[in-house]
Write a protein that holds these residues in place. Structure first.
Motif, short mmCIF file in Angstrom:
data_model
loop_
_atom_site.label_atom_id
_atom_site.label_comp_id
_atom_site.label_asym_id
_atom_site.label_seq_id
_atom_site.Cartn_x
_atom_site.Cartn_y
_atom_site.Cartn_z
N PRO A 1 -7.80 9.27 8.11
CA PRO A 1 -8.79 10.00 8.99
C PRO A 1 -9.84 8.83 9.44
CG PRO A 1 -8.65 11.29 7.14
CD PRO A 1 -7.74 9.96 6.80
N LEU A 2 -10.08 7.73 8.63
CA LEU A 2 -10.78 6.56 9.07
C LEU A 2 -10.34 5.83 9.83
CD1 LEU A 2 -12.96 6.33 5.86
CD2 LEU A 2 -13.65 7.32 7.98
N TYR A 3 -8.91 5.49 9.64
CA TYR A 3 -8.24 4.34 10.39
C TYR A 3 -8.08 4.89 11.92
CZ TYR A 3 -3.97 2.15 12.21
OH TYR A 3 -3.18 1.28 12.75
N VAL A 4 -7.87 6.43 12.20
CA VAL A 4 -7.78 6.59 13.72
C VAL A 4 -8.86 6.37 14.61
CG1 VAL A 4 -5.95 8.10 13.07
CG2 VAL A 4 -8.13 8.97 13.25
N ALA A 5 -9.94 6.25 14.02
CA ALA A 5 -11.28 6.02 14.77
C ALA A 5 -11.85 4.52 14.28
CB ALA A 5 -12.09 7.00 14.20
N SER A 6 -11.12 3.85 13.84
CA SER A 6 -11.30 2.44 13.60
C SER A 6 -12.80 2.28 12.52
CB SER A 6 -11.57 1.64 14.84
OG SER A 6 -10.43 1.66 15.65
N ASP A 7 -12.69 3.15 11.63
CA ASP A 7 -13.92 3.21 10.78
C ASP A 7 -13.69 2.35 9.47
OD1 ASP A 7 -14.84 6.61 11.52
OD2 ASP A 7 -15.55 4.55 12.57
N LEU A 8 -12.37 1.77 9.49
CA LEU A 8 -12.27 0.90 8.19
C LEU A 8 -12.66 -0.51 8.21
CD1 LEU A 8 -8.74 2.60 7.06
CD2 LEU A 8 -10.93 2.72 5.89
N PRO A 9 -12.90 -1.20 7.09
CA PRO A 9 -13.01 -2.59 7.37
C PRO A 9 -11.70 -3.32 7.68
CG PRO A 9 -13.57 -1.84 4.96
CD PRO A 9 -13.14 -0.80 5.88
N ALA A 10 -11.99 -4.47 8.55
CA ALA A 10 -10.64 -5.19 9.00
C ALA A 10 -9.52 -5.25 7.97
CB ALA A 10 -11.23 -6.57 9.51
N ALA A 11 -9.95 -5.70 6.79
CA ALA A 11 -8.60 -5.92 5.94
C ALA A 11 -7.94 -4.73 5.46
CB ALA A 11 -9.19 -6.57 4.43
N GLU A 12 -8.50 -3.65 5.22
CA GLU A 12 -7.87 -2.21 5.21
C GLU A 12 -7.00 -1.89 6.44
OE1 GLU A 12 -10.88 0.38 3.67
OE2 GLU A 12 -10.33 -0.02 1.49
N MET A 13 -7.73 -1.84 7.54
CA MET A 13 -7.14 -1.86 8.84
C MET A 13 -5.82 -2.37 9.03
SD MET A 13 -8.74 0.51 10.70
CE MET A 13 -8.47 0.29 12.44
N ARG A 14 -5.77 -3.93 8.66
CA ARG A 14 -4.59 -4.47 8.79
C ARG A 14 -3.43 -3.89 7.77
NH1 ARG A 14 -7.88 -8.79 9.43
NH2 ARG A 14 -7.93 -9.50 7.26
N MET B 1 0.83 -1.27 -0.01
CA MET B 1 0.22 0.05 0.14
C MET B 1 1.02 1.33 0.05
SD MET B 1 -3.21 0.98 2.60
CE MET B 1 -4.28 -0.21 2.02
N LYS B 2 0.53 2.16 -0.83
CA LYS B 2 1.39 3.35 -0.89
C LYS B 2 0.95 4.59 0.09
CE LYS B 2 2.04 2.63 -5.97
NZ LYS B 2 2.07 3.29 -7.20
N CYS B 3 1.96 5.35 0.36
CA CYS B 3 1.69 6.40 1.34
C CYS B 3 0.38 7.26 0.68
CB CYS B 3 2.83 7.35 1.37
SG CYS B 3 4.21 6.41 2.12
N ARG B 4 0.37 7.54 -0.50
CA ARG B 4 -0.79 8.42 -0.92
C ARG B 4 -2.29 7.81 -0.38
NH1 ARG B 4 -1.08 11.41 -6.66
NH2 ARG B 4 -2.55 12.70 -6.41
N HIS B 5 -2.18 6.61 -0.59
CA HIS B 5 -3.45 5.81 -0.25
C HIS B 5 -3.68 5.81 1.07
CE1 HIS B 5 -6.10 2.04 -0.91
NE2 HIS B 5 -6.83 3.16 -0.73
N VAL B 6 -2.61 5.64 1.69
CA VAL B 6 -2.63 5.42 3.29
C VAL B 6 -3.25 7.02 3.87
CG1 VAL B 6 -1.46 5.22 5.39
CG2 VAL B 6 -1.13 3.67 3.42
N GLU B 7 -2.60 7.99 3.24
CA GLU B 7 -3.04 9.33 3.72
C GLU B 7 -4.41 9.64 3.56
OE1 GLU B 7 1.26 11.45 2.70
OE2 GLU B 7 -0.51 12.37 2.01
N GLU B 8 -5.23 8.95 2.41
CA GLU B 8 -6.31 8.94 2.50
C GLU B 8 -7.32 8.24 3.14
OE1 GLU B 8 -6.04 9.75 -2.70
OE2 GLU B 8 -6.97 7.84 -1.65
N LEU B 9 -6.97 7.21 3.68
CA LEU B 9 -7.48 6.27 4.59
C LEU B 9 -7.02 6.71 6.11
CD1 LEU B 9 -6.91 2.77 3.01
CD2 LEU B 9 -8.92 4.13 2.69
#
Lengths: 64, 250
Positions: free
Chosen positions: B11-24, B1-9
């Protein structure tokens, strides 16, 4: 201060953020209240959090 | 996973609003990227700052007590409606309910009866109450002339106009007889012949005429007398002279 930060958001972003982060509702519950899909709610919450962060960063840089 | 994609995710990652796969996936990237890890710390601080203004979480017991207290105050300050009071008193007492129902029904029936009575009084005053035709007294003009005593009816036709056409009976004309003639009519079997008052000689024809309703008889004479009233003509049939003398001698 928090009111000023929330004023930088659009109406839909503000509603989604307040329900999710201040009222503690889940994403699905927020979608049910606002009548939107969970995907739309996630998108609105994400953009709202980015704006809140930018507002906070500007506020901290202005503080002596 | 690239940094640009991680930067977009983020805001949701910090509040655990992502699906489990994306969180990992994001978590794995943060283990290897210092910049993205720093960004995640900044977003978590911003979330903490925002949630510091959130209202305190109250217990369920607090909310229940608060609701009961509010409802008590509402009930104390509210006056029961008339029907609510009525229902509390009458609902469990059928006798009172039945009595009230009978009272209402009686009042309605009385009102209807009084209304009907007023209507009848109004009709009598206006004269619109109808009396059957057969019960009404007969007026004098309605009585046929032949029902009056001492009067004779003659038939009138318009044949005197000379058109040679016999018309049906147009009218019943009332003719008053002189007093001596009246006495004769009281005993029809002894009618005496009297000269009628006429303006001209009687028209005697041996040809039996055609008179409506009368079959022509060859043994009868038809005599027509025209009175002073042009619309009145007296017509009668009499046996011929030889037959009359024969009848007298017999």
């Amino acid at each position: 201060m928090i009111e000023e930060a929330l004023r930088t958001l659009t109406e839909k972003e503000r509603a989604a953020l307040v329900l999710r982060d201040l009222e503690g509702l889940t994403t699905e519950e927020v979608a049910g209240v606002l009548g939107s899909s969970p995907t739309t709610v996630r998108s609105q919450i994400s953009s709202a959090r980015v704006k809140i962060k930018k507002f906070r960063d500007r506020y901290l840089r202005r503080r002596p | 996973m690239k940094c640009r994609h991680v930067e977009e995710l983020m805001p949701l990652y910090v509040a655990s609003d992502l699906p489990a796969a994306e969180m990992r996936a994001v978590a794995d990237h943060l283990q290897n990227c210092e910049a993205c890890l720093q960004l995640s710390h900044e977003f978590r601080a911003s979330q903490g700052w925002l949630q510091s203004y959130a209202p305190p979480a109250l217990s369920e017991r607090f909310y229940t007590g608060l609701q009961e207290s509010v409802m008590r105050e509402i009930q104390a300050g509210r006056r029961p409606l008339f029907f609510e009071r009525l229902r509390e008193r009458w609902f469990l007492n059928p006798a009172f309910a039945l009595a009230a129902l009978l009272l209402i029904a009686g009042a309605v029936a009385m009102a209807v009866y009084m209304q009907q009575g007023e209507k009848r009084v109004t009709q009598r005053a206006e004269g619109t109450d109808v009396v059957p035709q057969e019960q009404q007294p007969r007026k004098d003009q309605d009585i046929a002339p032949f029902e009056k005593p001492n009067q004779m009816i003659t038939r009138a036709d318009s044949s005197h106009k000379g058109k040679g056409v016999r018309h049906p009976i147009r009218q019943i004309v009332e003719v008053s007889l002189p007093e001596p003639f009246v006495d004769e009519f009281e005993n029809p079997d002894e009618i005496a012949w009297q000269e009628p008052v006429i303006d001209q000689e009687p028209l005697i024809t041996e040809i039996p005429g055609q008179h409506e309703g009368v079959k022509p008889n060859p043994d009868m004479l038809r005599i027509e007398l025209q009175t002073s009233n042009p619309s009145i003509r007296i017509i009668w049939f009499t046996p011929k002279a030889e037959d009359a003398r024969k009848t007298d001698t017999e």
